[in-house]
Design an enzyme around this catalytic site. Structure first.
Site, mmCIF file in Angstrom:
data_model
loop_
_atom_site.group_PDB
_atom_site.id
_atom_site.type_symbol
_atom_site.label_atom_id
_atom_site.label_comp_id
_atom_site.label_asym_id
_atom_site.label_seq_id
_atom_site.Cartn_x
_atom_site.Cartn_y
_atom_site.Cartn_z
ATOM 1 N N PRO A 79 0.812 -1.208 0.000
ATOM 2 C CA PRO A 79 0.000 0.000 0.000
ATOM 3 C C PRO A 79 0.845 1.258 0.000
ATOM 4 O O PRO A 79 1.596 1.529 0.941
ATOM 5 C CB PRO A 79 -0.797 -0.106 1.302
ATOM 6 C CG PRO A 79 -0.441 -1.417 1.907
ATOM 7 C CD PRO A 79 0.808 -1.887 1.264
ATOM 8 N N GLU A 80 0.761 2.002 -1.046
ATOM 9 C CA GLU A 80 1.298 3.347 -1.054
ATOM 10 C C GLU A 80 0.102 4.266 -0.864
ATOM 11 O O GLU A 80 -1.033 3.808 -0.706
ATOM 12 C CB GLU A 80 1.993 3.620 -2.397
ATOM 13 C CG GLU A 80 3.168 2.713 -2.642
ATOM 14 C CD GLU A 80 4.505 3.449 -2.547
ATOM 15 O OE1 GLU A 80 4.490 4.664 -2.299
ATOM 16 O OE2 GLU A 80 5.543 2.799 -2.720
#
Length: 272
Positions: free
Chosen positions: A2-3
């Site tokens: 997850p960015e």
DNA sequence: ATATGAGCCTGTATGC
DNA sequence: TGCATACAGGCTCATA
């Protein structure tokens, strides 16, 4: 992994399921996250309605009635799925947010780099959030701001823009991509880049993140389903993970080095 | 003050 | 086939 775009997509996916509903119960199966989840957390949130779900950097903020906020970070392997109550748990399903509509927000995180905090203070004042830099997609993140902050700094521009005190949400992937788009060498000292080029860099960071959020939305459209890893990566990336391959712009072989213990790929022709 | 390195953790990929 | 090792990643803390 997850960015910021995935976190934002998660926020958008969760909001319709939980906004306005009560948290019946918080079930912590595995408290050993990045920081241990305190035993007091479930009692603090139980029975409270979810007013809004916001994002600050890569933190999800569940703002509950009565001034209580649950702060969730997905780490690098974390995800949240919406499942029906009673659904069998899988490996690494560490935390359940049980809602009064029969749904459960189920946090899964194999590597346990994620975290969960519950605070009765305004979350902006929480130590995790208090010293964060501006949101990259907000007006506070502008060329002039970055230029002023970079004065006198010798640190390389790539770790500089990955520093959450400078700006939040720019991880290794998007830092690499934005620098390529801006034509700036990742090793160049932050304080030795012209203002105009930093203004361009800001615009490129915003473009890269904005595009990714749009595509993240596509990836997670069936949000209650698998929520697999983003499918947009391979097609969109110009440099990240492409060391040795030809630059899509000039054809030269992309170089791969390490910068601050981070894999760094750039084009020796296009980035100066 | 700024800069650098260690550590957290485990799934996946590589090398022997 | 198995085993060992490296790596990925965001973030904080400790040290120079």
């Amino acid at each position: 992994m997850p960015e910021l775009p995935e976190v934002e997509t998660t926020r958008r996916g969760l909001a319709p399921h939980c906004t306005g509903h009560r948290l019946v119960r918080l079930k912590v199966r595995e408290p050993r996250l990045r920081w241990p989840v305190p035993d007091s957390a479930p009692a603090l949130v139980a029975g409270r309605r979810v007013d809004t779900i916001d994002r600050r950097g890569k933190y999800l903020l569940f703002r509950l009635e009565g001034g209580v906020t649950a702060i969730l970070h997905l780490g690098m392997s974390g995800s949240v799925r919406v499942v029906e109550h009673g659904r069998a748990v899988r490996l690494h399903d560490h935390v359940d947010f049980e809602l009064d509509n029969g749904k459960v927000l189920r946090f899964n995180d194999p590597r346990r780099f994620g975290s969960l905090h519950v605070t009765t203070q305004p979350p902006e004042a929480h130590p995790l959030l208090a010293s964060l830099g501006p949101e990259p997609l907000s007006a506070d993140f502008a060329g002039g701001y970055l230029y002023q902050l970079a004065r006198g700094r010798r640190v390389a521009i790539k770790p500089f823009i990955m520093d959450s005190h400078v700006v939040v949400g720019v991880g290794n992937i998007y830092a690499s991509e934005a620098l390529f788009m801006a034509g700036i060498h990742p090793n160049r000292a932050a304080g030795r880049i012209a203002r105009a080029r930093l203004e361009r860099l800001v615009a490129c960071i915003q473009t890269v993140l904005g595009n990714a959020i749009e595509m993240g939305g596509t990836t997670l459209r069936d949000f209650t389903g698998t929520n697999g890893s983003p499918g947009y990566f391979q097609q969109t990336l110009n440099v990240y993970g492409r060391g040795g391959e030809p630059c899509r712009h000039c054809g030269r072989a992309l170089k791969e080095t390490r910068l601050g213990q981070r894999a760094t790929v750039y084009c020796p022709g296009c980035q100066r």
